[in-house]
Design an enzyme around this catalytic site. Structure first.
Site, PDB file in Angstrom:
ATOM      1  N   SER A  30     -21.024  40.092  33.740  1.00  0.00           N
ATOM      2  CA  SER A  30     -19.752  40.659  33.302  1.00  0.00           C
ATOM      3  C   SER A  30     -19.237  39.959  32.060  1.00  0.00           C
ATOM      4  O   SER A  30     -18.987  38.750  32.067  1.00  0.00           O
ATOM      5  CB  SER A  30     -18.705  40.555  34.414  1.00  0.00           C
ATOM      6  N   HIS A  49     -22.201  44.349  31.927  1.00  0.00           N
ATOM      7  CA  HIS A  49     -21.041  44.951  32.579  1.00  0.00           C
ATOM      8  C   HIS A  49     -19.797  44.708  31.728  1.00  0.00           C
ATOM      9  O   HIS A  49     -19.467  43.559  31.414  1.00  0.00           O
ATOM     10  CB  HIS A  49     -20.867  44.332  33.970  1.00  0.00           C
ATOM     11  N   ASP A 106     -15.809  45.250  31.486  1.00  0.00           N
ATOM     12  CA  ASP A 106     -14.591  45.559  32.228  1.00  0.00           C
ATOM     13  C   ASP A 106     -13.501  46.029  31.277  1.00  0.00           C
ATOM     14  O   ASP A 106     -13.037  45.279  30.422  1.00  0.00           O
ATOM     15  CB  ASP A 106     -14.105  44.326  32.992  1.00  0.00           C
ATOM     16  N   MET A 152      -9.709  47.264  31.072  1.00  0.00           N
ATOM     17  CA  MET A 152      -8.450  47.240  31.829  1.00  0.00           C
ATOM     18  C   MET A 152      -7.302  47.628  30.905  1.00  0.00           C
ATOM     19  O   MET A 152      -7.264  47.223  29.744  1.00  0.00           O
ATOM     20  CB  MET A 152      -8.208  45.848  32.402  1.00  0.00           C
ATOM     21  N   HIS A 193     -17.005  49.606  33.271  1.00  0.00           N
ATOM     22  CA  HIS A 193     -16.191  49.756  34.478  1.00  0.00           C
ATOM     23  C   HIS A 193     -14.754  49.977  34.036  1.00  0.00           C
ATOM     24  O   HIS A 193     -14.092  49.054  33.560  1.00  0.00           O
ATOM     25  CB  HIS A 193     -16.328  48.492  35.335  1.00  0.00           C
ATOM     26  N   MET A 235     -11.147  50.308  34.654  1.00  0.00           N
ATOM     27  CA  MET A 235     -10.015  50.044  35.545  1.00  0.00           C
ATOM     28  C   MET A 235      -8.763  50.509  34.820  1.00  0.00           C
ATOM     29  O   MET A 235      -7.938  49.707  34.373  1.00  0.00           O
ATOM     30  CB  MET A 235      -9.971  48.557  35.903  1.00  0.00           C
ATOM     31  N   MET A 237     -15.849  47.406  45.305  1.00  0.00           N
ATOM     32  CA  MET A 237     -15.207  46.188  44.805  1.00  0.00           C
ATOM     33  C   MET A 237     -15.098  45.159  45.923  1.00  0.00           C
ATOM     34  O   MET A 237     -14.643  45.472  47.021  1.00  0.00           O
ATOM     35  CB  MET A 237     -13.818  46.505  44.259  1.00  0.00           C
ATOM     36  N   ASP A 281     -19.055  44.134  42.938  1.00  0.00           N
ATOM     37  CA  ASP A 281     -18.408  43.462  41.810  1.00  0.00           C
ATOM     38  C   ASP A 281     -17.241  42.645  42.328  1.00  0.00           C
ATOM     39  O   ASP A 281     -16.316  43.189  42.935  1.00  0.00           O
ATOM     40  CB  ASP A 281     -17.915  44.525  40.816  1.00  0.00           C
TER      41      ASP A 281
END
Length: 228
Positions: free
Chosen positions: A8, A31, A33, A35, A64, A66, A135, A173
């Site tokens: 990540s 990966h 993230d 957000m 990913h 979010m 998750m 994750d």
């Protein structure tokens, strides 16, 4: 099912993202993230950074999201260079339509579940997906402790995947490390997101190899894998 390790970028040095991406080129995926400070209480990066990362590394990007309103934004991450895009079912207005759109644009479609979200109501959606993300921490921050109470949910997810005979990857994750990855693999996961366990190591490449070895050994001994 082949074990896959996805470091990540959330745990990397954001001032050196291109170098940090190249430091883990032995990984299966990188990966990323995303957000938005609305769906989760943190703000990270967006489409322009994903576009730059895609040009900086040969490792495929696993984004990913979010974020709120993934129905609108997820396709843009495919266009930016992501090879896999994960949306949260809690935020998606039309998850089947969104998964089909992601696939139509040429990426793998993945759906994520927060810890309190059960898998069973979404059983009929699984054939529309390429990956399911369970998750194992509350989304929003890296470095959290693994939630052991998610292991039964991973097992139930694996049972549903096998029940329908799907070639669906099962990703975990959150808090994945040398002390937790074997339990995740035994429960049925085959794709592992690791942040600080990789980027916090002296040698990220060695950390990836070690985690892969642990997961492969645990998978080989797992009852679910022996049935395949």
């Amino acid at each position: 099912m082949a074990v896959q390790i996805n470091p990540s970028i959330l745990s990397a040095d954001f001032a050196r993202l291109a170098d940090e991406a190249r430091a883990v080129e032995g990984a299966d995926w990188l990966h990323v993230d995303v957000m938005d400070n609305h769906f989760v209480p943190n703000l990270t990066l967006g489409v322009p950074v994903v576009e730059s990362l895609a040009q900086a590394t040969g490792t495929p990007l696993d984004c990913h999201l979010m974020i709120e309103n993934p129905d609108r934004w997820a396709p843009q991450y495919v266009e930016a260079g992501a090879s896999s895009v994960t949306f949260h079912v809690e935020a998606a207005a039309a998850p089947v339509r969104l998964a089909r759109e992601i696939r139509a644009k040429g990426a793998r479609a993945s759906m994520a579940l927060k810890p309190a979200t059960p898998i069973e109501p979404y059983e009929d959606l699984l054939p529309e997906l390429d990956m399911l993300l369970v998750m194992t921490v509350e989304p929003g921050f890296g470095g959290q402790a693994f939630l052991d109470i998610m292991l039964p949910k991973i097992r139930r997810a694996r049972q549903l995947i096998d029940k329908h005979g799907l070639q669906l990857w099962l990703q975990v994750d959150g808090g994945v490390s040398a002390t937790t990855i074997e339990r995740c693999a035994e429960a049925g996961a085959d794709v592992f997101v690791a942040g600080s366990a990789v980027y916090g190591a002296q040698d990220p490449a060695d950390a990836i190899r070690a985690l892969r070895g642990q997961a492969e050994t645990a998978t080989a001994q797992a009852a679910w894998a022996c049935d395949h």
